[in-house]
Design an enzyme around this catalytic site. Sequence first.
Site, PDB file in Angstrom:
ATOM      1  N   LYS A   1      -2.898  31.430  32.548  1.00 47.16           N
ATOM      2  CA  LYS A   1      -1.702  31.830  30.755  1.00 47.16           C
ATOM      3  C   LYS A   1      -0.815  32.267  31.181  1.00 47.16           C
ATOM      4  O   LYS A   1       0.163  32.405  30.292  1.00 47.16           O
ATOM      5  CB  LYS A   1      -2.685  33.189  30.554  1.00 47.16           C
ATOM      6  CG  LYS A   1      -4.002  32.650  29.775  1.00 47.16           C
ATOM      7  CD  LYS A   1      -4.716  33.628  29.402  1.00 47.16           C
ATOM      8  CE  LYS A   1      -6.117  33.115  29.364  1.00 47.16           C
ATOM      9  NZ  LYS A   1      -6.867  34.120  27.417  1.00 47.16           N
TER      10      LYS A   1
ATOM     11  N   ASN B   1     -17.713  41.026  18.849  1.00 50.45           N
ATOM     12  CA  ASN B   1     -17.566  41.635  20.275  1.00 50.45           C
ATOM     13  C   ASN B   1     -17.916  43.153  19.739  1.00 50.45           C
ATOM     14  O   ASN B   1     -17.544  43.493  19.211  1.00 50.45           O
ATOM     15  CB  ASN B   1     -16.825  40.595  21.374  1.00 50.45           C
ATOM     16  CG  ASN B   1     -15.514  41.143  20.989  1.00 50.45           C
ATOM     17  OD1 ASN B   1     -15.279  42.496  21.307  1.00 50.45           O
ATOM     18  ND2 ASN B   1     -14.581  39.738  20.617  1.00 50.45           N
TER      19      ASN B   1
ATOM     20  N   LYS C   1      -6.844  33.689  35.712  1.00 50.46           N
ATOM     21  CA  LYS C   1      -6.166  34.429  33.999  1.00 50.46           C
ATOM     22  C   LYS C   1      -4.750  34.049  33.680  1.00 50.46           C
ATOM     23  O   LYS C   1      -4.113  34.125  33.511  1.00 50.46           O
ATOM     24  CB  LYS C   1      -7.373  35.086  33.588  1.00 50.46           C
ATOM     25  CG  LYS C   1      -8.097  34.795  33.042  1.00 50.46           C
ATOM     26  CD  LYS C   1      -9.140  36.092  32.103  1.00 50.46           C
ATOM     27  CE  LYS C   1     -10.542  35.442  31.357  1.00 50.46           C
ATOM     28  NZ  LYS C   1     -10.714  36.738  30.990  1.00 50.46           N
TER      29      LYS C   1
ATOM     30  N   PRO D   1      -7.686  29.218  19.389  1.00 46.27           N
ATOM     31  CA  PRO D   1      -6.556  29.226  19.839  1.00 46.27           C
ATOM     32  C   PRO D   1      -6.313  30.152  20.745  1.00 46.27           C
ATOM     33  O   PRO D   1      -6.833  31.260  20.833  1.00 46.27           O
ATOM     34  CB  PRO D   1      -5.333  29.253  18.657  1.00 46.27           C
ATOM     35  CG  PRO D   1      -5.989  29.429  17.083  1.00 46.27           C
ATOM     36  CD  PRO D   1      -7.561  29.301  17.851  1.00 46.27           C
ATOM     37  N   ASP D   2      -5.801  29.803  21.822  1.00 42.54           N
ATOM     38  CA  ASP D   2      -5.534  30.748  22.462  1.00 42.54           C
ATOM     39  C   ASP D   2      -4.003  31.743  22.610  1.00 42.54           C
ATOM     40  O   ASP D   2      -3.394  31.318  22.964  1.00 42.54           O
ATOM     41  CB  ASP D   2      -5.164  30.466  25.012  1.00 42.54           C
ATOM     42  CG  ASP D   2      -5.077  31.555  25.386  1.00 42.54           C
ATOM     43  OD1 ASP D   2      -4.847  32.832  25.489  1.00 42.54           O
ATOM     44  OD2 ASP D   2      -6.238  31.578  26.201  1.00 42.54           O
ATOM     45  N   ILE D   3      -4.261  32.884  22.198  1.00 40.55           N
ATOM     46  CA  ILE D   3      -2.833  33.279  21.315  1.00 40.55           C
ATOM     47  C   ILE D   3      -2.463  33.577  22.447  1.00 40.55           C
ATOM     48  O   ILE D   3      -1.628  33.502  22.239  1.00 40.55           O
ATOM     49  CB  ILE D   3      -3.145  34.123  20.789  1.00 40.55           C
ATOM     50  CG1 ILE D   3      -4.263  34.547  19.258  1.00 40.55           C
ATOM     51  CG2 ILE D   3      -2.347  35.314  20.049  1.00 40.55           C
ATOM     52  CD1 ILE D   3      -5.233  35.655  18.949  1.00 40.55           C
TER      53      ILE D   3
END
Length: 402
Positions: free
Chosen positions: A341, A210, A337, A305-307
């Site tokens: 999270k 990105n 979010k 993975p969502d760090i």
Amino acid sequence: MQQLNNKQILLGVTGGIAAYKAAELVRRLQDYGATVRVVMTRAAQEFITPLTLQALSGNPVHCDLLDTEAEAAMGHIELARWADLVLVAPASADFMARLANGRADDLLTTVCLATDATIAIAPAMNQAMWRDAATQANLKTLISKSVAIFGPGDGSQACGDIGPGRMLEAAILAEMTADQFQSNKLDGVKVVITAGPTREAIDPVRYISNHSSGKMGFALAQAAVEAGASVTLIAGPVCLTSPDRVKRIDVDSAEQMYQATMDNLANCDIFIGAAAVADYRPAESADQKIKKSAETLSIELIRNPDIIAAVASHQQRPFTVGFAAETQNLIGYAQSKLEKKKLDLMIANDVANTEIGFNSDNNAVTVIWNGGEKTLPMTSKQQLSRCLLSEIAQRYRENEAT
Ligand code: PMT
């Protein structure tokens, strides 16, 4: 000695005999690592030429608010945003009066009015002018507006008087300027920051990534160091030099960033996820370069993975701060979010606006927490990072106290 590394100092020079010392000051600021640009008032040019300060600073000197050519090259608003700190030395009695009253009648006062950066002044004038009630009232007003006052010194003056009103020596002013960037807001606190993009390999020569440049995360790392924290910076592939006194770990992919983060959690009080982590990666990365054949090519993607979610749900959970890069429904998505999270703070970043967000030097954000939000207007990523670190430090300390 390099405490002003990566710092952009706008030196304002006003009309007074001490203006000749501005030449020495440019050099001393550079000794500390600063990049210096100079703005001169008309009266200052009677005492020292723009050419001298241009040659020493290595940058064009800015003199006029109404010069269309100069404004087109770098306008007053750009100058105001460029500065990490505005130092006016010497600051005459007249300049102090105009600054105290919020005047914008020349380039220097206009820049001072438009900047979010700290303003510091080094007064220089005759001792009777300094003692005068009007100057002292202006001084009080400037202090109440958080303008930093460097000096003046005491001693014999160019006019033959003895008393207060001498501009401090250039070396002392440079040291005081460097000190402005140090705070103890995060003394002894361990901060881990992720920055930049990740690259998800398709084959040995291609990847998915990105537009993140890492500028935001690196600026945060610098601001955290200046606030007294010990900082670990986990950086995706970026072309940036590490800030001084930062432990940097370079990674490529989201999985590597995840592993580096987990390896450093034991030593972490505050985690800031500024990285633009790829949500998906190719299910398989080819060992050899994929050859062109069919008209279409499908790549199966699987979730990374969502760090930050892993950090926030970890047993040794640090105070956890995320960024939400959104192109629509900014606050709504950022808020959800934050909750999903389980973060302590979320920094909402409108990346649809090309003036801010990805790869730009400036940014504007809204900080969101459970029960409140605060908008920070557009400024340089360096300046914004200092404001963000103040917000983060305050909420971290409140959290610690409960
Ligand atoms: O690097 P610059 O060019 O200076 O640009 C700055 C920036 C726009 C990249 C930065 O300010 C920013 O907004 N970073 C977060 C970008 C992002 O990935 O946002 P997100 O909404 O997709 O993710 C939300 C949070 O989860 C982020 O803290 C992100 O780091 C984290 N995340 C996301 C996915 C994932 N797999 N793991 C994560 O930890």
